[in-house]
Design a protein around this motif. Structure first.
Motif, mmCIF file in Angstrom:
data_model
loop_
_atom_site.group_PDB
_atom_site.id
_atom_site.type_symbol
_atom_site.label_atom_id
_atom_site.label_comp_id
_atom_site.label_asym_id
_atom_site.label_seq_id
_atom_site.Cartn_x
_atom_site.Cartn_y
_atom_site.Cartn_z
ATOM 1 N N UNK A 119 -11.338 -58.267 -119.402
ATOM 2 C CA UNK A 119 -9.956 -58.706 -119.225
ATOM 3 C C UNK A 119 -9.419 -58.381 -117.833
ATOM 4 N N UNK A 120 -9.981 -57.384 -117.153
ATOM 5 C CA UNK A 120 -9.465 -56.988 -115.837
ATOM 6 C C UNK A 120 -10.400 -57.400 -114.705
ATOM 7 N N UNK A 121 -11.560 -57.931 -115.049
ATOM 8 C CA UNK A 121 -12.492 -58.363 -114.014
ATOM 9 C C UNK A 121 -12.269 -59.838 -113.688
ATOM 10 N N UNK A 122 -12.438 -60.240 -112.433
ATOM 11 C CA UNK A 122 -12.324 -61.657 -112.085
ATOM 12 C C UNK A 122 -13.442 -62.455 -112.742
ATOM 13 N N UNK A 123 -13.186 -63.715 -112.973
ATOM 14 C CA UNK A 123 -14.140 -64.557 -113.703
ATOM 15 C C UNK A 123 -15.497 -64.628 -113.015
ATOM 16 N N UNK A 124 -15.510 -64.607 -111.675
ATOM 17 C CA UNK A 124 -16.775 -64.710 -110.961
ATOM 18 C C UNK A 124 -17.625 -63.438 -111.084
ATOM 19 N N UNK A 125 -16.936 -62.297 -111.338
ATOM 20 C CA UNK A 125 -17.663 -61.029 -111.380
ATOM 21 C C UNK A 125 -18.126 -60.673 -112.794
ATOM 22 N N UNK A 126 -17.505 -61.264 -113.812
ATOM 23 C CA UNK A 126 -17.839 -60.894 -115.192
ATOM 24 C C UNK A 126 -19.310 -61.100 -115.517
ATOM 25 N N UNK A 147 -25.689 -49.516 -108.316
ATOM 26 C CA UNK A 147 -24.620 -48.694 -107.748
ATOM 27 C C UNK A 147 -23.548 -49.575 -107.111
ATOM 28 N N UNK A 148 -23.968 -50.590 -106.374
ATOM 29 C CA UNK A 148 -23.008 -51.478 -105.716
ATOM 30 C C UNK A 148 -22.176 -52.240 -106.743
ATOM 31 N N UNK A 149 -22.822 -52.744 -107.788
ATOM 32 C CA UNK A 149 -22.100 -53.514 -108.807
ATOM 33 C C UNK A 149 -21.103 -52.635 -109.550
ATOM 34 N N UNK A 150 -21.526 -51.448 -109.945
ATOM 35 C CA UNK A 150 -20.625 -50.572 -110.690
ATOM 36 C C UNK A 150 -19.541 -49.977 -109.796
ATOM 37 N N UNK A 151 -19.778 -49.897 -108.503
ATOM 38 C CA UNK A 151 -18.726 -49.468 -107.581
ATOM 39 C C UNK A 151 -17.611 -50.509 -107.530
ATOM 40 N N UNK A 152 -17.997 -51.797 -107.506
ATOM 41 C CA UNK A 152 -16.997 -52.870 -107.538
ATOM 42 C C UNK A 152 -16.217 -52.814 -108.853
ATOM 43 N N UNK A 153 -16.936 -52.642 -109.973
ATOM 44 C CA UNK A 153 -16.269 -52.547 -111.267
ATOM 45 C C UNK A 153 -15.303 -51.371 -111.302
ATOM 46 N N UNK A 154 -15.728 -50.243 -110.736
ATOM 47 C CA UNK A 154 -14.867 -49.062 -110.714
ATOM 48 C C UNK A 154 -13.580 -49.337 -109.954
ATOM 49 N N UNK A 155 -13.676 -50.130 -108.888
ATOM 50 C CA UNK A 155 -12.485 -50.470 -108.130
ATOM 51 C C UNK A 155 -11.465 -51.218 -108.972
ATOM 52 N N UNK A 156 -11.925 -52.177 -109.772
ATOM 53 C CA UNK A 156 -11.015 -52.911 -110.648
ATOM 54 C C UNK A 156 -10.448 -52.012 -111.749
ATOM 55 N N UNK A 157 -11.266 -51.111 -112.282
ATOM 56 C CA UNK A 157 -10.781 -50.197 -113.316
ATOM 57 C C UNK A 157 -9.712 -49.278 -112.754
#
Length: 319
Positions: free
Chosen positions: A139-146, A36-46
Protein backbone atom coordinates in the motif's frame (compact mmCIF):
# COMPACT_ATOMS: atom_id res chain seq x y z
CA UNK A 1 -1.29 -20.80 -7.14
CA UNK A 2 0.14 -20.77 -3.61
CA UNK A 3 1.11 -24.43 -3.94
CA UNK A 4 2.75 -23.77 -7.32
CA UNK A 5 4.76 -20.85 -5.92
CA UNK A 6 5.87 -22.87 -2.89
CA UNK A 7 6.98 -25.79 -5.06
CA UNK A 8 8.87 -23.46 -7.41
CA UNK A 9 10.67 -21.80 -4.49
CA UNK A 10 11.41 -25.23 -3.01
CA UNK A 11 12.86 -26.47 -6.31
CA UNK A 12 15.23 -23.50 -6.57
CA UNK A 13 16.13 -23.80 -2.88
CA UNK A 14 16.97 -27.48 -3.06
CA UNK A 15 18.92 -27.10 -6.29
CA UNK A 16 21.28 -24.66 -4.57
CA UNK A 17 21.40 -26.82 -1.43
CA UNK A 18 22.27 -29.94 -3.44
CA UNK A 19 25.15 -28.24 -5.27
CA UNK A 20 26.38 -27.04 -1.90
CA UNK A 21 29.14 -24.86 -0.54
CA UNK A 22 30.89 -23.67 -3.70
CA UNK A 23 27.61 -22.65 -5.34
CA UNK A 24 26.45 -20.81 -2.21
CA UNK A 25 29.71 -18.87 -1.87
CA UNK A 26 29.73 -17.90 -5.55
CA UNK A 27 26.04 -17.00 -5.75
CA UNK A 28 25.40 -15.26 -2.46
CA UNK A 29 27.85 -12.38 -2.74
CA UNK A 30 26.11 -10.67 -5.70
CA UNK A 31 22.71 -11.60 -4.29
CA UNK A 32 23.57 -9.91 -1.00
CA UNK A 33 24.44 -6.65 -2.75
CA UNK A 34 21.25 -6.63 -4.84
CA UNK A 35 18.99 -7.51 -1.89
CA UNK A 36 20.58 -4.85 0.33
CA UNK A 37 19.88 -2.18 -2.29
CA UNK A 38 16.26 -3.28 -2.78
CA UNK A 39 15.49 -3.46 0.93
CA UNK A 40 17.19 -0.10 1.49
CA UNK A 41 14.74 1.46 -0.98
CA UNK A 42 11.85 -0.31 0.78
CA UNK A 43 13.10 0.95 4.14
CA UNK A 44 13.01 4.49 2.81
CA UNK A 45 9.32 4.20 1.95
CA UNK A 46 8.55 2.58 5.32
CA UNK A 47 10.36 5.31 7.25
CA UNK A 48 8.54 7.93 5.23
CA UNK A 49 5.20 6.49 6.39
CA UNK A 50 6.17 5.84 10.00
CA UNK A 51 4.40 7.78 12.72
CA UNK A 52 7.33 9.25 14.65
CA UNK A 53 5.01 10.62 17.31
CA UNK A 54 3.20 7.32 17.80
CA UNK A 55 1.70 6.62 21.22
CA UNK A 56 -0.07 3.31 21.93
CA UNK A 57 -3.71 3.50 22.96
CA UNK A 58 -2.78 1.84 26.23
CA UNK A 59 0.82 1.95 27.43
CA UNK A 60 2.34 -1.33 28.56
CA UNK A 61 3.64 -1.49 32.11
CA UNK A 62 4.50 -4.02 34.77
CA UNK A 63 4.01 -7.68 33.92
CA UNK A 64 2.44 -6.90 30.53
CA UNK A 65 5.49 -4.90 29.51
CA UNK A 66 7.96 -7.58 30.56
CA UNK A 67 5.88 -10.33 28.94
CA UNK A 68 5.92 -8.44 25.63
CA UNK A 69 9.65 -7.72 25.86
CA UNK A 70 10.44 -11.35 26.70
CA UNK A 71 8.33 -12.64 23.80
CA UNK A 72 10.00 -10.20 21.40
CA UNK A 73 13.49 -11.13 22.55
CA UNK A 74 12.68 -14.84 22.20
CA UNK A 75 11.39 -14.40 18.65
CA UNK A 76 14.41 -12.30 17.61
CA UNK A 77 16.85 -14.71 19.29
CA UNK A 78 15.22 -17.69 17.61
CA UNK A 79 16.61 -16.59 14.24
CA UNK A 80 20.36 -16.88 15.02
CA UNK A 81 19.70 -19.88 17.27
CA UNK A 82 17.88 -21.64 14.44
CA UNK A 83 20.55 -21.01 11.82
CA UNK A 84 23.66 -22.27 13.59
CA UNK A 85 25.32 -23.26 10.34
CA UNK A 86 28.47 -21.14 10.51
CA UNK A 87 30.58 -24.21 11.30
CA UNK A 88 29.56 -25.77 7.98
CA UNK A 89 31.25 -22.88 6.18
CA UNK A 90 34.08 -22.11 8.60
CA UNK A 91 35.46 -25.62 8.04
CA UNK A 92 36.57 -24.54 4.55
CA UNK A 93 38.63 -21.62 5.87
CA UNK A 94 42.44 -21.88 6.02
CA UNK A 95 43.83 -23.07 9.36
CA UNK A 96 45.57 -19.71 9.72
CA UNK A 97 42.23 -17.86 9.87
CA UNK A 98 41.79 -15.98 13.12
CA UNK A 99 39.17 -17.62 15.38
CA UNK A 100 38.34 -14.17 16.76
CA UNK A 101 37.55 -12.93 13.24
CA UNK A 102 35.31 -15.93 12.57
CA UNK A 103 33.41 -15.32 15.80
CA UNK A 104 33.16 -11.56 15.27
CA UNK A 105 31.82 -11.67 11.71
CA UNK A 106 29.43 -14.48 12.54
CA UNK A 107 28.07 -12.51 15.51
CA UNK A 108 27.74 -9.32 13.48
CA UNK A 109 26.07 -11.19 10.65
CA UNK A 110 23.41 -12.45 13.04
CA UNK A 111 23.08 -9.32 15.19
CA UNK A 112 22.95 -6.47 12.69
CA UNK A 113 20.16 -7.82 10.43
CA UNK A 114 18.09 -8.83 13.47
CA UNK A 115 18.30 -5.36 14.99
CA UNK A 116 17.77 -3.45 11.73
CA UNK A 117 14.80 -5.44 10.46
CA UNK A 118 13.14 -5.75 13.87
CA UNK A 119 13.43 -1.98 14.32
CA UNK A 120 12.10 -1.41 10.80
CA UNK A 121 9.15 -3.70 11.49
CA UNK A 122 8.38 -1.87 14.73
CA UNK A 123 8.46 1.50 12.93
CA UNK A 124 6.26 0.13 10.15
CA UNK A 125 3.74 -0.93 12.79
CA UNK A 126 3.30 2.69 13.90
CA UNK A 127 1.80 3.70 10.55
CA UNK A 128 0.70 0.47 8.88
CA UNK A 129 -1.45 -2.51 9.78
CA UNK A 130 1.21 -5.18 10.09
CA UNK A 131 -1.29 -7.97 10.66
CA UNK A 132 -0.70 -8.60 6.93
CA UNK A 133 2.81 -7.20 6.27
CA UNK A 134 2.84 -7.90 2.54
CA UNK A 135 -0.44 -6.08 1.84
CA UNK A 136 0.50 -3.25 4.19
CA UNK A 137 3.83 -2.66 2.47
CA UNK A 138 2.30 -2.87 -1.00
CA UNK A 139 0.00 0.00 0.00
CA UNK A 140 2.93 2.40 0.56
CA UNK A 141 5.21 1.24 -2.24
CA UNK A 142 4.97 2.75 -5.75
CA UNK A 143 3.46 0.47 -8.37
CA UNK A 144 6.74 0.13 -10.27
CA UNK A 145 8.61 -1.02 -7.15
CA UNK A 146 6.06 -3.54 -5.83
CA UNK A 147 7.01 -6.42 -8.18
CA UNK A 148 10.71 -5.74 -7.50
CA UNK A 149 10.05 -5.91 -3.76
CA UNK A 150 8.07 -9.16 -4.05
CA UNK A 151 10.80 -10.69 -6.21
CA UNK A 152 13.38 -9.68 -3.60
CA UNK A 153 11.32 -11.39 -0.90
CA UNK A 154 11.23 -14.58 -2.97
CA UNK A 155 14.95 -14.47 -3.78
CA UNK A 156 15.79 -13.73 -0.13
CA UNK A 157 13.66 -16.68 0.95
CA UNK A 158 15.41 -18.99 -1.50
CA UNK A 159 18.86 -17.79 -0.39
CA UNK A 160 18.02 -18.18 3.29
CA UNK A 161 16.43 -21.61 2.93
CA UNK A 162 19.10 -22.99 0.60
CA UNK A 163 21.84 -22.36 3.15
CA UNK A 164 19.73 -24.02 5.83
CA UNK A 165 18.89 -27.00 3.61
CA UNK A 166 22.58 -27.52 2.84
CA UNK A 167 23.49 -27.51 6.54
CA UNK A 168 20.52 -29.63 7.51
CA UNK A 169 21.58 -32.27 4.99
CA UNK A 170 24.99 -32.43 6.67
CA UNK A 171 23.31 -32.64 10.08
CA UNK A 172 21.21 -35.63 8.99
CA UNK A 173 24.37 -37.37 7.80
CA UNK A 174 26.19 -36.58 11.05
CA UNK A 175 23.58 -38.42 13.14
CA UNK A 176 24.15 -41.59 11.14
CA UNK A 177 21.67 -41.38 8.27
CA UNK A 178 23.23 -43.41 5.46
CA UNK A 179 22.37 -41.13 2.57
CA UNK A 180 24.35 -39.09 0.10
CA UNK A 181 24.31 -35.40 0.98
CA UNK A 182 22.20 -34.57 -2.07
CA UNK A 183 19.54 -37.05 -0.98
CA UNK A 184 19.61 -35.91 2.64
CA UNK A 185 19.04 -32.34 1.42
CA UNK A 186 16.08 -33.50 -0.69
CA UNK A 187 14.63 -35.41 2.27
CA UNK A 188 14.92 -32.41 4.53
CA UNK A 189 13.49 -30.12 1.85
CA UNK A 190 10.47 -32.37 1.35
CA UNK A 191 9.70 -32.20 5.06
CA UNK A 192 10.09 -28.43 4.97
CA UNK A 193 7.68 -28.12 2.02
CA UNK A 194 5.08 -30.23 3.83
CA UNK A 195 5.34 -28.06 6.97
CA UNK A 196 5.12 -24.88 4.88
CA UNK A 197 2.00 -26.09 3.09
CA UNK A 198 0.40 -26.92 6.43
CA UNK A 199 1.26 -23.53 7.90
CA UNK A 200 0.03 -21.64 4.85
CA UNK A 201 -3.05 -23.64 3.83
CA UNK A 202 -4.33 -25.19 7.06
CA UNK A 203 -3.40 -22.86 9.90
CA UNK A 204 -2.71 -19.14 10.20
CA UNK A 205 0.75 -18.73 8.71
CA UNK A 206 2.08 -15.85 10.83
CA UNK A 207 0.70 -17.28 14.08
CA UNK A 208 2.15 -20.70 13.28
CA UNK A 209 5.61 -19.29 12.50
CA UNK A 210 5.58 -17.08 15.61
CA UNK A 211 4.56 -19.98 17.86
CA UNK A 212 7.15 -22.27 16.30
CA UNK A 213 9.96 -19.73 16.74
CA UNK A 214 9.11 -19.24 20.41
CA UNK A 215 9.09 -22.98 21.02
CA UNK A 216 12.31 -23.48 19.01
CA UNK A 217 14.12 -21.37 21.61
CA UNK A 218 13.36 -23.97 24.28
CA UNK A 219 15.36 -26.56 22.32
CA UNK A 220 18.00 -24.59 20.45
CA UNK A 221 18.90 -22.32 23.39
CA UNK A 222 20.23 -25.18 25.58
CA UNK A 223 21.85 -26.91 22.59
CA UNK A 224 23.78 -23.78 21.62
CA UNK A 225 24.66 -23.00 25.24
CA UNK A 226 26.31 -26.42 25.67
CA UNK A 227 28.02 -26.05 22.29
CA UNK A 228 29.45 -22.64 23.24
CA UNK A 229 30.43 -23.84 26.72
CA UNK A 230 32.22 -26.84 25.21
CA UNK A 231 34.18 -24.62 22.80
CA UNK A 232 35.36 -22.49 25.73
CA UNK A 233 36.00 -25.51 27.97
CA UNK A 234 38.23 -27.21 25.38
CA UNK A 235 39.65 -23.89 24.14
CA UNK A 236 38.47 -24.90 20.67
CA UNK A 237 40.80 -27.93 20.56
CA UNK A 238 39.13 -30.89 18.86
CA UNK A 239 40.23 -34.12 17.22
CA UNK A 240 38.95 -33.19 13.77
CA UNK A 241 40.17 -36.35 12.04
CA UNK A 242 38.62 -38.53 14.71
CA UNK A 243 35.28 -36.71 14.48
CA UNK A 244 35.24 -37.27 10.72
CA UNK A 245 36.11 -40.97 10.96
CA UNK A 246 32.92 -43.06 10.71
CA UNK A 247 34.64 -46.45 10.81
CA UNK A 248 34.85 -48.81 13.79
CA UNK A 249 38.41 -47.63 14.44
CA UNK A 250 37.18 -44.12 15.27
CA UNK A 251 37.71 -43.00 18.89
CA UNK A 252 34.08 -41.81 18.75
CA UNK A 253 32.59 -45.11 17.64
CA UNK A 254 29.24 -45.61 19.43
CA UNK A 255 29.80 -45.17 23.19
CA UNK A 256 32.99 -43.25 22.55
CA UNK A 257 30.99 -40.59 20.75
CA UNK A 258 28.56 -39.87 23.59
CA UNK A 259 29.30 -37.06 26.00
CA UNK A 260 26.95 -37.79 28.89
CA UNK A 261 27.66 -34.44 30.51
CA UNK A 262 26.45 -32.67 27.38
CA UNK A 263 23.46 -34.98 26.97
CA UNK A 264 22.27 -34.44 30.54
CA UNK A 265 22.88 -30.68 30.36
CA UNK A 266 20.95 -30.28 27.09
CA UNK A 267 17.87 -32.22 28.21
CA UNK A 268 17.86 -30.58 31.63
CA UNK A 269 18.09 -27.17 29.99
CA UNK A 270 15.23 -28.02 27.62
CA UNK A 271 13.06 -29.15 30.54
CA UNK A 272 13.84 -25.96 32.47
CA UNK A 273 13.11 -23.79 29.42
CA UNK A 274 9.82 -25.61 28.79
CA UNK A 275 8.69 -24.68 32.30
CA UNK A 276 9.30 -21.01 31.48
CA UNK A 277 7.99 -20.68 27.92
CA UNK A 278 4.95 -18.49 27.26
CA UNK A 279 3.55 -19.16 23.79
CA UNK A 280 -0.09 -19.20 22.68
CA UNK A 281 0.05 -22.95 22.06
CA UNK A 282 1.71 -23.75 25.39
CA UNK A 283 2.56 -21.84 28.56
CA UNK A 284 4.76 -23.41 31.22
CA UNK A 285 3.86 -23.33 34.92
CA UNK A 286 6.65 -20.91 35.83
CA UNK A 287 5.62 -18.54 33.02
CA UNK A 288 2.05 -18.72 34.35
CA UNK A 289 3.23 -17.95 37.86
CA UNK A 290 5.05 -14.78 36.77
CA UNK A 291 2.19 -13.43 34.71
CA UNK A 292 3.09 -14.75 31.27
CA UNK A 293 6.69 -13.51 31.12
CA UNK A 294 8.65 -15.83 28.82
CA UNK A 295 11.92 -16.68 30.56
CA UNK A 296 12.70 -19.72 28.43
CA UNK A 297 15.66 -18.11 26.64
CA UNK A 298 17.76 -16.99 29.66
CA UNK A 299 16.77 -20.00 31.77
CA UNK A 300 17.57 -22.51 29.02
CA UNK A 301 20.93 -20.89 28.28
CA UNK A 302 22.06 -20.49 31.90
CA UNK A 303 20.86 -23.85 33.26
CA UNK A 304 22.35 -25.94 30.46
CA UNK A 305 25.68 -24.07 30.31
CA UNK A 306 26.15 -24.04 34.10
CA UNK A 307 25.21 -27.71 34.49
CA UNK A 308 27.54 -28.71 31.65
CA UNK A 309 30.52 -26.96 33.23
CA UNK A 310 29.78 -28.57 36.61
CA UNK A 311 29.42 -32.06 35.13
CA UNK A 312 32.56 -31.70 33.02
CA UNK A 313 34.64 -31.29 36.20
CA UNK A 314 34.03 -34.94 37.03
CA UNK A 315 33.55 -36.32 33.53
CA UNK A 316 36.43 -36.19 31.07
CA UNK A 317 35.47 -37.41 27.58
CA UNK A 318 37.97 -37.61 24.76
CA UNK A 319 39.19 -34.21 23.45
Amino acid sequence: MKVVVILAIAAATLAIGVYGHATIVRLYQPLAVVLILIFAVMAGYVLGNADWGYQPAEALHGIGLWATVAAGVSIVASAPLSYTNSADFARYLPVTTSPASVAMWTALGAFVPSVLFTALGALAGTGLDMADPQSALEAVLPSWFTPIFLLAVIVGTIANNAMTAYSSGLALQSVGLRLRRSRSVLLDGSMGVAMTLYALLVSNFLDTVSNMMQLVVTVMGPVMAVYAADVLWRRNRYDGHGLGDETSSSPYWYNGGINWAGTVAVFTGIAAAALCVAAPVYTGPIANAVGGVDLSLPVGLLVSAALYVVLMRSYRPRP
